[in-house]
Design an enzyme around this catalytic site. Structure first.
Site, PDB file in Angstrom:
ATOM      1  N   ARG A  25     -29.244  20.782  -2.820  1.00 25.12           N
ATOM      2  CA  ARG A  25     -30.326  21.560  -3.441  1.00 25.12           C
ATOM      3  C   ARG A  25     -31.128  20.708  -4.414  1.00 25.12           C
ATOM      4  O   ARG A  25     -32.309  20.919  -4.621  1.00 25.12           O
ATOM      5  CB  ARG A  25     -29.743  22.789  -4.159  1.00 25.12           C
ATOM      6  CG  ARG A  25     -29.238  23.859  -3.193  1.00 25.12           C
ATOM      7  CD  ARG A  25     -29.009  25.188  -3.897  1.00 25.12           C
ATOM      8  NE  ARG A  25     -27.965  25.115  -4.908  1.00 25.12           N
ATOM      9  CZ  ARG A  25     -26.671  25.323  -4.658  1.00 25.12           C
ATOM     10  NH1 ARG A  25     -26.273  25.598  -3.438  1.00 25.12           N
ATOM     11  NH2 ARG A  25     -25.783  25.239  -5.631  1.00 25.12           N
ATOM     12  N   SER A  42     -14.340  24.762   2.919  1.00 28.70           N
ATOM     13  CA  SER A  42     -14.846  25.905   2.159  1.00 28.70           C
ATOM     14  C   SER A  42     -14.195  27.231   2.558  1.00 28.70           C
ATOM     15  O   SER A  42     -14.863  28.232   2.731  1.00 28.70           O
ATOM     16  CB  SER A  42     -16.366  25.987   2.373  1.00 28.70           C
ATOM     17  OG  SER A  42     -16.956  26.730   1.348  1.00 28.70           O
ATOM     18  N   CYS A  46      -7.955  31.633  -2.123  1.00 30.91           N
ATOM     19  CA  CYS A  46      -7.488  32.762  -2.940  1.00 30.91           C
ATOM     20  C   CYS A  46      -7.205  34.001  -2.087  1.00 30.91           C
ATOM     21  O   CYS A  46      -6.501  34.909  -2.523  1.00 30.91           O
ATOM     22  CB  CYS A  46      -8.520  33.091  -4.010  1.00 30.91           C
ATOM     23  SG  CYS A  46      -9.054  31.626  -4.911  1.00 30.91           S
ATOM     24  N   PRO A 280     -18.163   4.607 -13.639  1.00 28.31           N
ATOM     25  CA  PRO A 280     -19.372   5.440 -13.747  1.00 28.31           C
ATOM     26  C   PRO A 280     -19.896   5.927 -12.396  1.00 28.31           C
ATOM     27  O   PRO A 280     -20.628   6.923 -12.352  1.00 28.31           O
ATOM     28  CB  PRO A 280     -20.391   4.522 -14.422  1.00 28.31           C
ATOM     29  CG  PRO A 280     -19.660   3.301 -14.860  1.00 28.31           C
ATOM     30  CD  PRO A 280     -18.326   3.264 -14.205  1.00 28.31           C
TER      31      PRO A 280
HETATM   32  P1  FAD Z   1      -8.948  22.585  -3.025  1.00 35.41           P
HETATM   33  O1  FAD Z   1      -9.741  23.815  -2.922  1.00 35.41           O
HETATM   34  O2  FAD Z   1      -7.501  22.665  -2.800  1.00 35.41           O
HETATM   35  O3  FAD Z   1      -9.578  21.538  -2.012  1.00 35.41           O
HETATM   36  C1  FAD Z   1      -9.078  20.247  -1.915  1.00 35.41           C
HETATM   37  C2  FAD Z   1      -9.262  19.783  -0.485  1.00 35.41           C
HETATM   38  O4  FAD Z   1      -9.228  18.385  -0.485  1.00 35.41           O
HETATM   39  C3  FAD Z   1      -8.141  20.227   0.414  1.00 35.41           C
HETATM   40  O5  FAD Z   1      -8.620  20.987   1.482  1.00 35.41           O
HETATM   41  C4  FAD Z   1      -7.526  18.921   0.912  1.00 35.41           C
HETATM   42  O6  FAD Z   1      -7.160  18.976   2.258  1.00 35.41           O
HETATM   43  C5  FAD Z   1      -8.642  17.942   0.703  1.00 35.41           C
HETATM   44  N1  FAD Z   1      -8.185  16.578   0.484  1.00 35.41           N
HETATM   45  C6  FAD Z   1      -7.251  16.147  -0.403  1.00 35.41           C
HETATM   46  N2  FAD Z   1      -7.129  14.825  -0.360  1.00 35.41           N
HETATM   47  C7  FAD Z   1      -7.986  14.391   0.598  1.00 35.41           C
HETATM   48  C8  FAD Z   1      -8.301  13.129   1.102  1.00 35.41           C
HETATM   49  N3  FAD Z   1      -7.718  12.035   0.645  1.00 35.41           N
HETATM   50  N4  FAD Z   1      -9.220  13.056   2.069  1.00 35.41           N
HETATM   51  C9  FAD Z   1      -9.841  14.162   2.537  1.00 35.41           C
HETATM   52  N5  FAD Z   1      -9.582  15.369   2.093  1.00 35.41           N
HETATM   53  C10 FAD Z   1      -8.677  15.487   1.124  1.00 35.41           C
HETATM   54  N6  FAD Z   1      -7.736  30.358  -8.133  1.00 35.41           N
HETATM   55  C11 FAD Z   1      -8.313  31.367  -8.814  1.00 35.41           C
HETATM   56  O7  FAD Z   1      -9.084  31.112  -9.741  1.00 35.41           O
HETATM   57  N7  FAD Z   1      -8.047  32.658  -8.484  1.00 35.41           N
HETATM   58  C12 FAD Z   1      -7.219  32.986  -7.472  1.00 35.41           C
HETATM   59  O8  FAD Z   1      -7.014  34.170  -7.184  1.00 35.41           O
HETATM   60  C13 FAD Z   1      -6.606  31.954  -6.750  1.00 35.41           C
HETATM   61  N8  FAD Z   1      -5.747  32.243  -5.740  1.00 35.41           N
HETATM   62  C14 FAD Z   1      -5.203  31.224  -5.030  1.00 35.41           C
HETATM   63  C15 FAD Z   1      -4.338  31.536  -3.992  1.00 35.41           C
HETATM   64  C16 FAD Z   1      -3.771  30.524  -3.250  1.00 35.41           C
HETATM   65  C17 FAD Z   1      -2.830  30.847  -2.159  1.00 35.41           C
HETATM   66  C18 FAD Z   1      -4.080  29.165  -3.551  1.00 35.41           C
HETATM   67  C19 FAD Z   1      -3.484  28.056  -2.750  1.00 35.41           C
HETATM   68  C20 FAD Z   1      -4.929  28.848  -4.588  1.00 35.41           C
HETATM   69  C21 FAD Z   1      -5.491  29.876  -5.338  1.00 35.41           C
HETATM   70  N9  FAD Z   1      -6.355  29.598  -6.400  1.00 35.41           N
HETATM   71  C22 FAD Z   1      -6.903  30.625  -7.119  1.00 35.41           C
HETATM   72  C23 FAD Z   1      -6.627  28.217  -6.830  1.00 35.41           C
HETATM   73  C24 FAD Z   1      -7.917  27.731  -6.282  1.00 35.41           C
HETATM   74  O9  FAD Z   1      -7.942  27.921  -4.910  1.00 35.41           O
HETATM   75  C25 FAD Z   1      -8.064  26.269  -6.635  1.00 35.41           C
HETATM   76  O10 FAD Z   1      -8.111  26.163  -8.029  1.00 35.41           O
HETATM   77  C26 FAD Z   1      -9.299  25.658  -6.077  1.00 35.41           C
HETATM   78  O11 FAD Z   1      -9.348  25.789  -4.690  1.00 35.41           O
HETATM   79  C27 FAD Z   1      -9.346  24.170  -6.445  1.00 35.41           C
HETATM   80  O12 FAD Z   1     -10.415  23.555  -5.822  1.00 35.41           O
HETATM   81  P2  FAD Z   1     -10.341  22.019  -5.456  1.00 35.41           P
HETATM   82  O13 FAD Z   1     -11.617  21.676  -4.782  1.00 35.41           O
HETATM   83  O14 FAD Z   1      -9.946  21.237  -6.630  1.00 35.41           O
HETATM   84  O15 FAD Z   1      -9.138  21.896  -4.437  1.00 35.41           O
END
Ligand code: FAD
Length: 819
Positions: A25, A42, A46, A280
């Site tokens: 965007r 995506s 949750c 950075p």
């Molecule tokens: P993620 O969403 O986990 O995404 C990280 C992605 O990176 C993963 O798909 C992984 O495969 C990919 N990845 C990792 N390393 C590599 C690599 N080296 N190369 C390529 N890809 C890679 N939070 C709330 O606030 N409310 C809720 O109700 C809630 N419920 C949840 C229920 C469940 C069952 C789970 C598992 C989580 C829940 N969460 C909730 C937490 C929330 O989903 C996470 O805080 C959030 O998704 C974090 O985002 P992120 O991008 O850091 O990691």
């Protein structure tokens, strides 16, 4: 046209996908490449437990965005099933591996955003890699669990860990008609809140039949046939079909670490306020990074979706020249536990204590909306604030309705730097179905401000039992008292208080309590203006019950009911019992449901039954305790449409006891013995009872009279026998001897030496203290006469009295001892 930037993103879910979309965007010209190790991007992590449980029936609803749609709509090069295995910071490129072909490829970047998330922790216990032990992080994990549930319809499952994923999974499996054991190492579930606030969650889990094992860990897993045998740290074992490990997550930092990026003290990737690492050109966001807490700036790992999404956006902003700042994490969270919601924001009390941050707290239990509009339910609300300026430090809430709204309002207030005084002024939407003219948030502000202004002094349940110079005063109505009270409390209902002030000892500080704190506050205002020192017990008896987990502590509680103290086991088949009366007490707070129950039971014949449904979360332990104290039978209790239905049968045994009188505070002790140790025991009990607010009378007769004699009595006229008797008997407390092992006084000297060493108050001083704290010392006039002991020989403050005085006191009392 500006120079074309190449942005590489690792991780395609919450933080990564947000960063990618925002980057597009902001710059239509940029090249954006997003790597995702898994097959999906995506997706709604949750929502995973809710698809397993059936609340989200369609699997596709969880796939918020597909790689194709993302590529098409945002012009992003999405590479799924491709893991980034190395970052070469010198060359500014990442090495990725295609998970299907195994081929590796270098991709250069101008800017790199890491959003690899956090992985479920798998403790190193034998059997942890058994295929029936699952974790839940992504769609394939969910599919694997759901496959077992759908295809095998297992009877039983174990969830290890009582955090939000564990709780949601316990509920999901229960929805699928699977019996669940929830094993949690801590003494509470949802560890981010304080323990007393988790008590209603424990009750709720048990009410729904979850076998909750607190303070227990999993130590061993063995495959047995088609299932598993689990060993627990309390030497119990469980046979089960599957295990869900949900003991927490650990930030995925390997990639960053190997590239020489700094980690923070808690082990997450270290970033600055722009989400920039020590390189950075590299940003990091989401569960993998370490943040500062909004309150007190503590280094924290707070894995939540909201922060991950916002951070992804902020990283993209900064890459494209916008000075966007991440303003720390409040930890605003909410979780559904069957019919209850539990929410929190900011710091918990235990964290404040650990960090030695000064705080004050209030507990309130307001209704979620106007009590007269159907569906209102009490919210347990705990507000933590700065004792000097009233700044909001944290809040926690539990209830079946309106928790989300209050926590969100408080989160906004905290973010805005507001104080508890300002909560009073918030103008919040109100109509009966939604709230009250004084919203629970306003109300918490009133209560906290009253405390800070000094309008009322607060006492807290963690300060109980009361000190020597304090007395507990229960100002609830009698039906409420029948559901239980705090040990040692005087009972004077608020409406009778003005007329019964003379019953209150002026020299003591009164710790006043009611059900939730409001009547306690009114009583305190009354009492303090009448010259009494008093404190209002914050949150009242409800918070007391939660703090001491009274329901769960009851040994006889059959877990199949609710963990509440049930007076009898449920009737063999309660479904066969047709109630003679039905009460709908939903929306009523205690004592409402109990008063209605009492009235109904009073009008029934013995053996008849009443069915009552109530939404007050305190109702299950209350009704159980009420049955226990009145002798009526609690035949059944179970959840129903977000409330609880109980079936009570009027019982013959104690049918009359529904008209219980106020708890007596009188204690009498007959001191017959003149042995040092026995007299000591009598005075220790008497002093303890007096300190807890009891009116104590010690009635001294025969040898016991010697304890009251003066060491150096004035000359009194006695006949020869009286003189001889007086000479042979020990004169006063100092001369008493041990009942056993006196050994010519050696034993006594030894015991006095030990008492001295261990700081035990000497008997003479105990007597004096007891007298000063209002203990009545009555010398039996008949024994005095028989033994020739005169009044003048007695220490000060001793009354003479006969058996009638003793009997009168004993009859009015609830404890009568003979020593
Ligand atoms: P993620 O969403 O986990 O995404 C990280 C992605 O990176 C993963 O798909 C992984 O495969 C990919 N990845 C990792 N390393 C590599 C690599 N080296 N190369 C390529 N890809 C890679 N939070 C709330 O606030 N409310 C809720 O109700 C809630 N419920 C949840 C229920 C469940 C069952 C789970 C598992 C989580 C829940 N969460 C909730 C937490 C929330 O989903 C996470 O805080 C959030 O998704 C974090 O985002 P992120 O991008 O850091 O990691």
């Amino acid at each position: 046209m500006s120079e074309r930037k190449r942005i590489v993103i690792v991780g395609g879910v919450a933080g990564g996908a947000s960063a990618a979309a925002r980057a597009r965007r902001l710059d239509e010209n940029a090249e954006i490449i997003m790597f995702e190790r898994g097959e999906y991007i995506s997706f709604a992590n949750c929502g995973l437990p809710y698809h397993i449980g059936g609340a989200i029936p369609k699997r596709d609803s969880l796939l918020v965005q597909t790689p194709e749609r993302m590529a098409w709509r945002f012009g992003i090069d999405v590479r799924v099933n491709t893991e980034v295995i190395k970052i070469d910071r010198q060359r500014k490129e990442v090495i990725s591996r295609d998970k299907k072909s195994g081929s590796e490829q270098a991709t250069p970047y101008d800017y790199l955003i890491l959003s690899p998330g956090a992985e479920p922790i798998k403790p190193a216990i034998p059997g942890i890699d058994h295929p029936r032990v699952f974790t839940l992080r992504n769609i394939p994990d969910m599919d694997a669990i759901k496959k077992v549930v759908d295809n095998e319809q297992p009877q039983h499952a174990v969830v290890v860990g009582g955090g939000y994923i564990g709780l949601e999974m316990a509920e999901a499996l229960h929805e699928r008609k699977i019996r669940v054991t929830l094993v949690e190492l801590a003494d509470q579930v949802f560890n981010v809140i304080d323990r007393e606030m988790a008590t209603p969650l424990h009750r709720q889990l048990r009410l729904h039949g979850v076998d909750l094992r607190l303070g227990v860990s999993l130590t061993n897993i063995t495959g047995e046939g088609n299932g598993l045998k689990l060993d627990l740290s309390d030497n119990q074992s469980i046979n089960t079909a599957l295990v869900i490990m949900a003991i927490g997550v650990r930030p995925e930092t390997k990639l960053a670490e190997n590239a020489g990026l700094n980690l923070g003290p808690r082990g997450g990737i270290a970033v600055n306020e722009h989400m920039q690492t020590n390189d950075p050109a590299i940003y990091a966001v989401g569960d993998a990074v370490e943040v500062k807490s909004f309150i007190a700036g503590l280094d924290s790992l707070i894995p939540l979706a909201g922060p991950a999404n916002r951070q992804g956006r902020i990283a993209a902003d900064n890459i494209f020249g916008r000075n966007s700042v991440y303003k720390n994490t409040q930890g605003t969270a909410i979780c559904k536990v069957f019919d209850l919601s539990v929410g929190m924001v900011g710091l918990s009390e235990k964290l404040l204590k650990k960090q030695k941050i000064a705080y004050e707290k209030v507990y309130t239990h307001p209704q979620s909306h106007a009590g007269y509009y159907p569906g209102a339910a009490a919210i347990r609300l705990k507000l933590l604030f700065d004792p000097t300026d009233g700044k909001i430090l944290g809040a926690q809430a539990v209830g079946s309705d309106g928790v989300d709204k209050r926590i969100d309002v408080l989160a906004v207030a905290q973010r805005a730097g507001m104080t508890v005084y300002e909560l009073q002024d918030l103008e919040l939407s109100y109509a009966p179905p939604y709230g009250s003219a004084k919203d629970p948030v306003n109300y918490a502000g009133f209560v906290a401000s009253n405390a800070l202004n000094g309008d009322v002094q607060l006492a807290h349940v963690d300060q109980l039992p009361p000190g020597k110079n304090q007395i507990l005063l229960d100002v609830r109505t009698l039906p409420e008292v029948q559901t239980g009270t705090i040990e040692g409390a005087m009972v004077i209902p608020l409406d009778e208080l003005r007329g019964r002030l003379d019953e209150l000892p002026k020299g003591k500080e009164l710790i006043v309590f009611c059900k939730v704190g409001l009547r306690g506050y009114i009583a305190c205002r009354l009492l303090s203006q009448r010259g009494y020192r008093c404190r209002n017990l914050s949150g009242g008896y409800t918070t007391y019950q939660d703090f001491f987990d009274l329901a769960a502590a009851e040994p006889e509680a059959p877990a199949s009911i609710c963990g509440a103290p049930v007076c009898t086991h449920p009737a063999a088949d309660s479904t066969q019992i047709k109630p003679d009366q039905t009460i709908d007490a939903r929306g009523l707070q205690c004592p409402g449901p109990i008063v209605q129950l009492k009235n109904a039971v009073d009008s029934l014949q013995v053996g008849q039954a009443v069915s009552i449904i109530a939404s007050d979360p305190g109702f299950p332990p209350d009704v159980a305790a009420w049955c226990q104290s009145t002798g009526n039978q609690l035949a059944d209790i179970k959840p129903e449409q977000g409330a609880v239905r109980a079936l009570i049968i009027k019982s013959e045994a104690k049918a009359l006891s529904t008209n219980m009188q106020p708890l007596s505070k009188n204690k009498t002790i007959v001191v017959f013995s003149g042995d040092f140790d026995k007299v000591m025991a009598a005075f220790i009990i008497a002093s303890g009872a007096a300190a807890m607010g009891s009116h104590v009378t010690l009635f001294f007769t025969f040898w016991g009279l010697n304890a009251l004699r003066k060491d150096n009595p004035p000359p009194v006229s006695k006949n020869l026998i009286e003189k001889m008797f007086g000479f042979m008997m020990p004169r006063g407390a100092r001369k008493l001897t041990l009942s056993k092992m006196n050994m010519g006084g050696m034993g006594l000297t030894m015991i006095k030496g030990i008492m001295n060493k261990k700081n035990v108050t000497p008997l003479e001083e105990l007597i004096e203290n007891a007298r000063k704290s209002g203990v009545r010392l009555v010398a039996c006039s008949m024994s005095m006469d028989l033994m020739g002991i005169k009044k003048d020989e007695m220490i000060d403050g001793v009354e003479e009295g006969g058996v009638a005085l003793y009997l009168q006191n004993a009859e009015q009392g609830n404890v009568n001892l003979f020593i």
